[in-house]
Enzyme design. Sequence first.
Site, short mmCIF file in Angstrom:
data_model
loop_
_atom_site.label_atom_id
_atom_site.label_comp_id
_atom_site.label_asym_id
_atom_site.label_seq_id
_atom_site.Cartn_x
_atom_site.Cartn_y
_atom_site.Cartn_z
N ASP A 41 -22.17 -9.92 26.27
CA ASP A 41 -22.60 -8.54 26.02
C ASP A 41 -21.42 -7.61 25.74
O ASP A 41 -21.55 -6.39 25.81
CB ASP A 41 -23.43 -8.01 27.20
CG ASP A 41 -22.61 -7.93 28.48
OD1 ASP A 41 -21.54 -8.58 28.54
OD2 ASP A 41 -23.04 -7.25 29.42
N HIS A 246 5.30 -7.72 10.62
CA HIS A 246 4.11 -7.37 11.40
C HIS A 246 4.09 -8.11 12.74
O HIS A 246 3.09 -8.68 13.15
CB HIS A 246 2.84 -7.65 10.59
CG HIS A 246 2.68 -6.73 9.41
ND1 HIS A 246 2.45 -7.19 8.13
CD2 HIS A 246 2.76 -5.38 9.32
CE1 HIS A 246 2.38 -6.15 7.31
NE2 HIS A 246 2.57 -5.05 8.00
N ASP A 263 7.59 0.37 15.61
CA ASP A 263 6.67 0.95 14.62
C ASP A 263 5.37 1.19 15.37
O ASP A 263 4.52 0.30 15.48
CB ASP A 263 6.50 -0.02 13.46
CG ASP A 263 5.73 0.60 12.29
OD1 ASP A 263 4.98 1.57 12.52
OD2 ASP A 263 5.87 0.12 11.15
N ASP A 274 2.40 7.77 11.70
CA ASP A 274 2.99 6.45 11.47
C ASP A 274 4.50 6.57 11.57
O ASP A 274 5.17 7.00 10.63
CB ASP A 274 2.56 5.95 10.08
CG ASP A 274 2.90 4.48 9.84
OD1 ASP A 274 3.55 3.87 10.70
OD2 ASP A 274 2.51 3.96 8.78
N HIS A 355 9.49 -4.85 1.48
CA HIS A 355 8.21 -4.13 1.47
C HIS A 355 8.36 -2.80 0.72
O HIS A 355 9.45 -2.41 0.30
CB HIS A 355 7.72 -3.88 2.90
CG HIS A 355 8.66 -3.13 3.77
ND1 HIS A 355 8.85 -1.77 3.70
CD2 HIS A 355 9.50 -3.56 4.75
CE1 HIS A 355 9.73 -1.39 4.60
NE2 HIS A 355 10.17 -2.45 5.24
N HIS A 359 3.35 4.97 1.51
CA HIS A 359 1.91 4.86 1.28
C HIS A 359 1.24 6.14 1.75
O HIS A 359 1.78 6.87 2.59
CB HIS A 359 1.33 3.63 2.00
CG HIS A 359 1.55 3.62 3.50
ND1 HIS A 359 0.83 4.40 4.38
CD2 HIS A 359 2.42 2.91 4.27
CE1 HIS A 359 1.24 4.18 5.61
NE2 HIS A 359 2.21 3.29 5.58
N HIS A 366 -3.14 3.40 6.24
CA HIS A 366 -2.93 3.20 4.80
C HIS A 366 -4.11 3.89 4.12
O HIS A 366 -5.13 3.27 3.83
CB HIS A 366 -2.87 1.71 4.46
CG HIS A 366 -1.73 1.00 5.13
ND1 HIS A 366 -1.91 0.05 6.11
CD2 HIS A 366 -0.39 1.11 4.96
CE1 HIS A 366 -0.74 -0.39 6.52
NE2 HIS A 366 0.21 0.24 5.83
N GLU A 384 9.53 4.88 4.49
CA GLU A 384 9.91 3.88 5.50
C GLU A 384 10.74 2.73 4.93
O GLU A 384 10.29 1.58 4.90
CB GLU A 384 8.66 3.32 6.17
CG GLU A 384 7.54 2.88 5.21
CD GLU A 384 6.32 2.36 5.95
OE1 GLU A 384 6.47 1.49 6.83
OE2 GLU A 384 5.21 2.82 5.63
N TYR A 388 16.67 -5.83 6.75
CA TYR A 388 16.39 -6.91 7.71
C TYR A 388 17.40 -8.03 7.49
O TYR A 388 17.49 -8.59 6.39
CB TYR A 388 14.95 -7.41 7.52
CG TYR A 388 13.97 -6.26 7.53
CD1 TYR A 388 13.46 -5.76 8.72
CD2 TYR A 388 13.59 -5.63 6.33
CE1 TYR A 388 12.59 -4.67 8.72
CE2 TYR A 388 12.73 -4.55 6.33
CZ TYR A 388 12.24 -4.06 7.52
OH TYR A 388 11.39 -2.98 7.52
N ARG A 397 14.40 -0.27 10.56
CA ARG A 397 13.48 0.48 9.72
C ARG A 397 13.33 1.87 10.31
O ARG A 397 13.31 2.04 11.53
CB ARG A 397 12.10 -0.20 9.65
CG ARG A 397 11.11 0.51 8.72
CD ARG A 397 9.90 -0.35 8.37
NE ARG A 397 9.00 -0.63 9.47
CZ ARG A 397 8.83 -1.82 10.03
NH1 ARG A 397 9.55 -2.85 9.59
NH2 ARG A 397 8.01 -2.01 11.04
N GLU A 399 11.09 5.62 9.68
CA GLU A 399 9.89 6.10 9.00
C GLU A 399 9.47 7.47 9.50
O GLU A 399 9.40 7.70 10.70
CB GLU A 399 8.74 5.10 9.23
CG GLU A 399 7.42 5.51 8.63
CD GLU A 399 6.32 4.50 8.92
OE1 GLU A 399 5.30 4.52 8.22
OE2 GLU A 399 6.50 3.69 9.86
#
Length: 430
Positions: A41, A246, A263, A274, A355, A359, A366, A384, A388, A397, A399
């Site tokens: 449930d 990620h 992040d 973000d 990357h 955005h 996003h 951002e 690396y 990084r 941002e």
Amino acid sequence: MKYLQIDSKLFTTNRKKFMAQMKPKSIAVFNSNDIYPISADSTMPFEQHRDIFYLTGADQEETILVLFPDAIDKKHKEVLFVRETNAHIAVWEGEKLTKERATEVSGIETVYWLTDFDKIFFDLMTEANTIYFNTNEHYRQAVETETREDRFIKKCKANYPAHQWAKSNPILQSIRGVKETQEIALMQKACHITEKGFRRLLSFVEPGVWEYEIEAELLHEFVRNRSKGFAYTPIIASGKNANVLHYIENNQQCKDGDMLLMDAAAEYANYSSDLTRTIPVNGKFTKRQREVYNAVLRVKNDATKMLVPGTIWAEYHKEVGKLMTSELLGLGLLDKADVQNEDKNWPAYKKYFMHGTSHHIGLDTHDYGELKTPMKANMVFTVEPGIYIPEENMGVRLEDNVVIQENGAPFNLMANIPIETDEIEDLMQS
């Protein structure tokens, strides 16, 4: 909801913008999200479909919005259907929207119980020629679950095969991408909450702390400031983990000498912030860490200046690539031969910065927003860049979230969040 009530004028304005682009004698329908099961449930926490929230402010399951500008009966130009509440539901689930409360939240005068939907919708469809379906056409979507919207579209096509079909998404991409002043204020609130979380961490992080403990500190600060939590799954990545874009396990111990990439940011009233910051675990950048960090910061600052009305998103990213290439040459990570012999479809800088730079951000992290047409004032973008370097056990990084201005430089919603190396060191060591 934890957030303070939003003025319904925002949602009235948003509906007017949508209806202004509808075809004559057309009707548009927007469904809330399902509550998704886990097992037995148990269910996942409810998250409202951002489109119906954008148009109504109704933050509740089993809700339907119908827009019909050419309805014969004026009261049916805007109609909201909500789940009928009663004393039993109030005891077991808590307060739900009454008809009066639904009007107060949304600014929509005509509110019916959901049980009346099929009958009223049939009557309205006899007046309409075209129905707008709200399909998800975001460039990053990869949805496999059948949604409430999907089921409605199937049923509608079966029951009304003689009607023409149109797409809501192009209109939403156009209007959701350009924020109203009130939306920017809500995003600024989310950024202020994020700032409080980040400043809390600067006195908490030290060698030996675990990534999940840092995540917990952020969540504590966010919730105590009326956020329901993270705007997206947080990345708390120390050392080599920062090279996994990620990384969300957040289960490793932070070590002396490592950098910590975070992040993670708060939402407020369903609006996202973000943030990414990278700090030294021991509170002191090494010479090399500072060099790489400042290279990323220079790219971020220069890229931000390009976010002005008229900029084309794809061309912007090419220019940022040139900035990054120059910095990577200066850091000794690339040489002139790497650049001269690069694959134009995968430039040399992509080895260390793989990357995109920006955005749209808003109700979705996003967010919806046009990407193939020139940028406009009051669009909100992330900035951002990152570098690396797995072989150096380092990923950096940085941002921020910025609002494009009609004239002048973008407005940084995160301008008060520490980012300069000296300030970060001072705060961590104080």
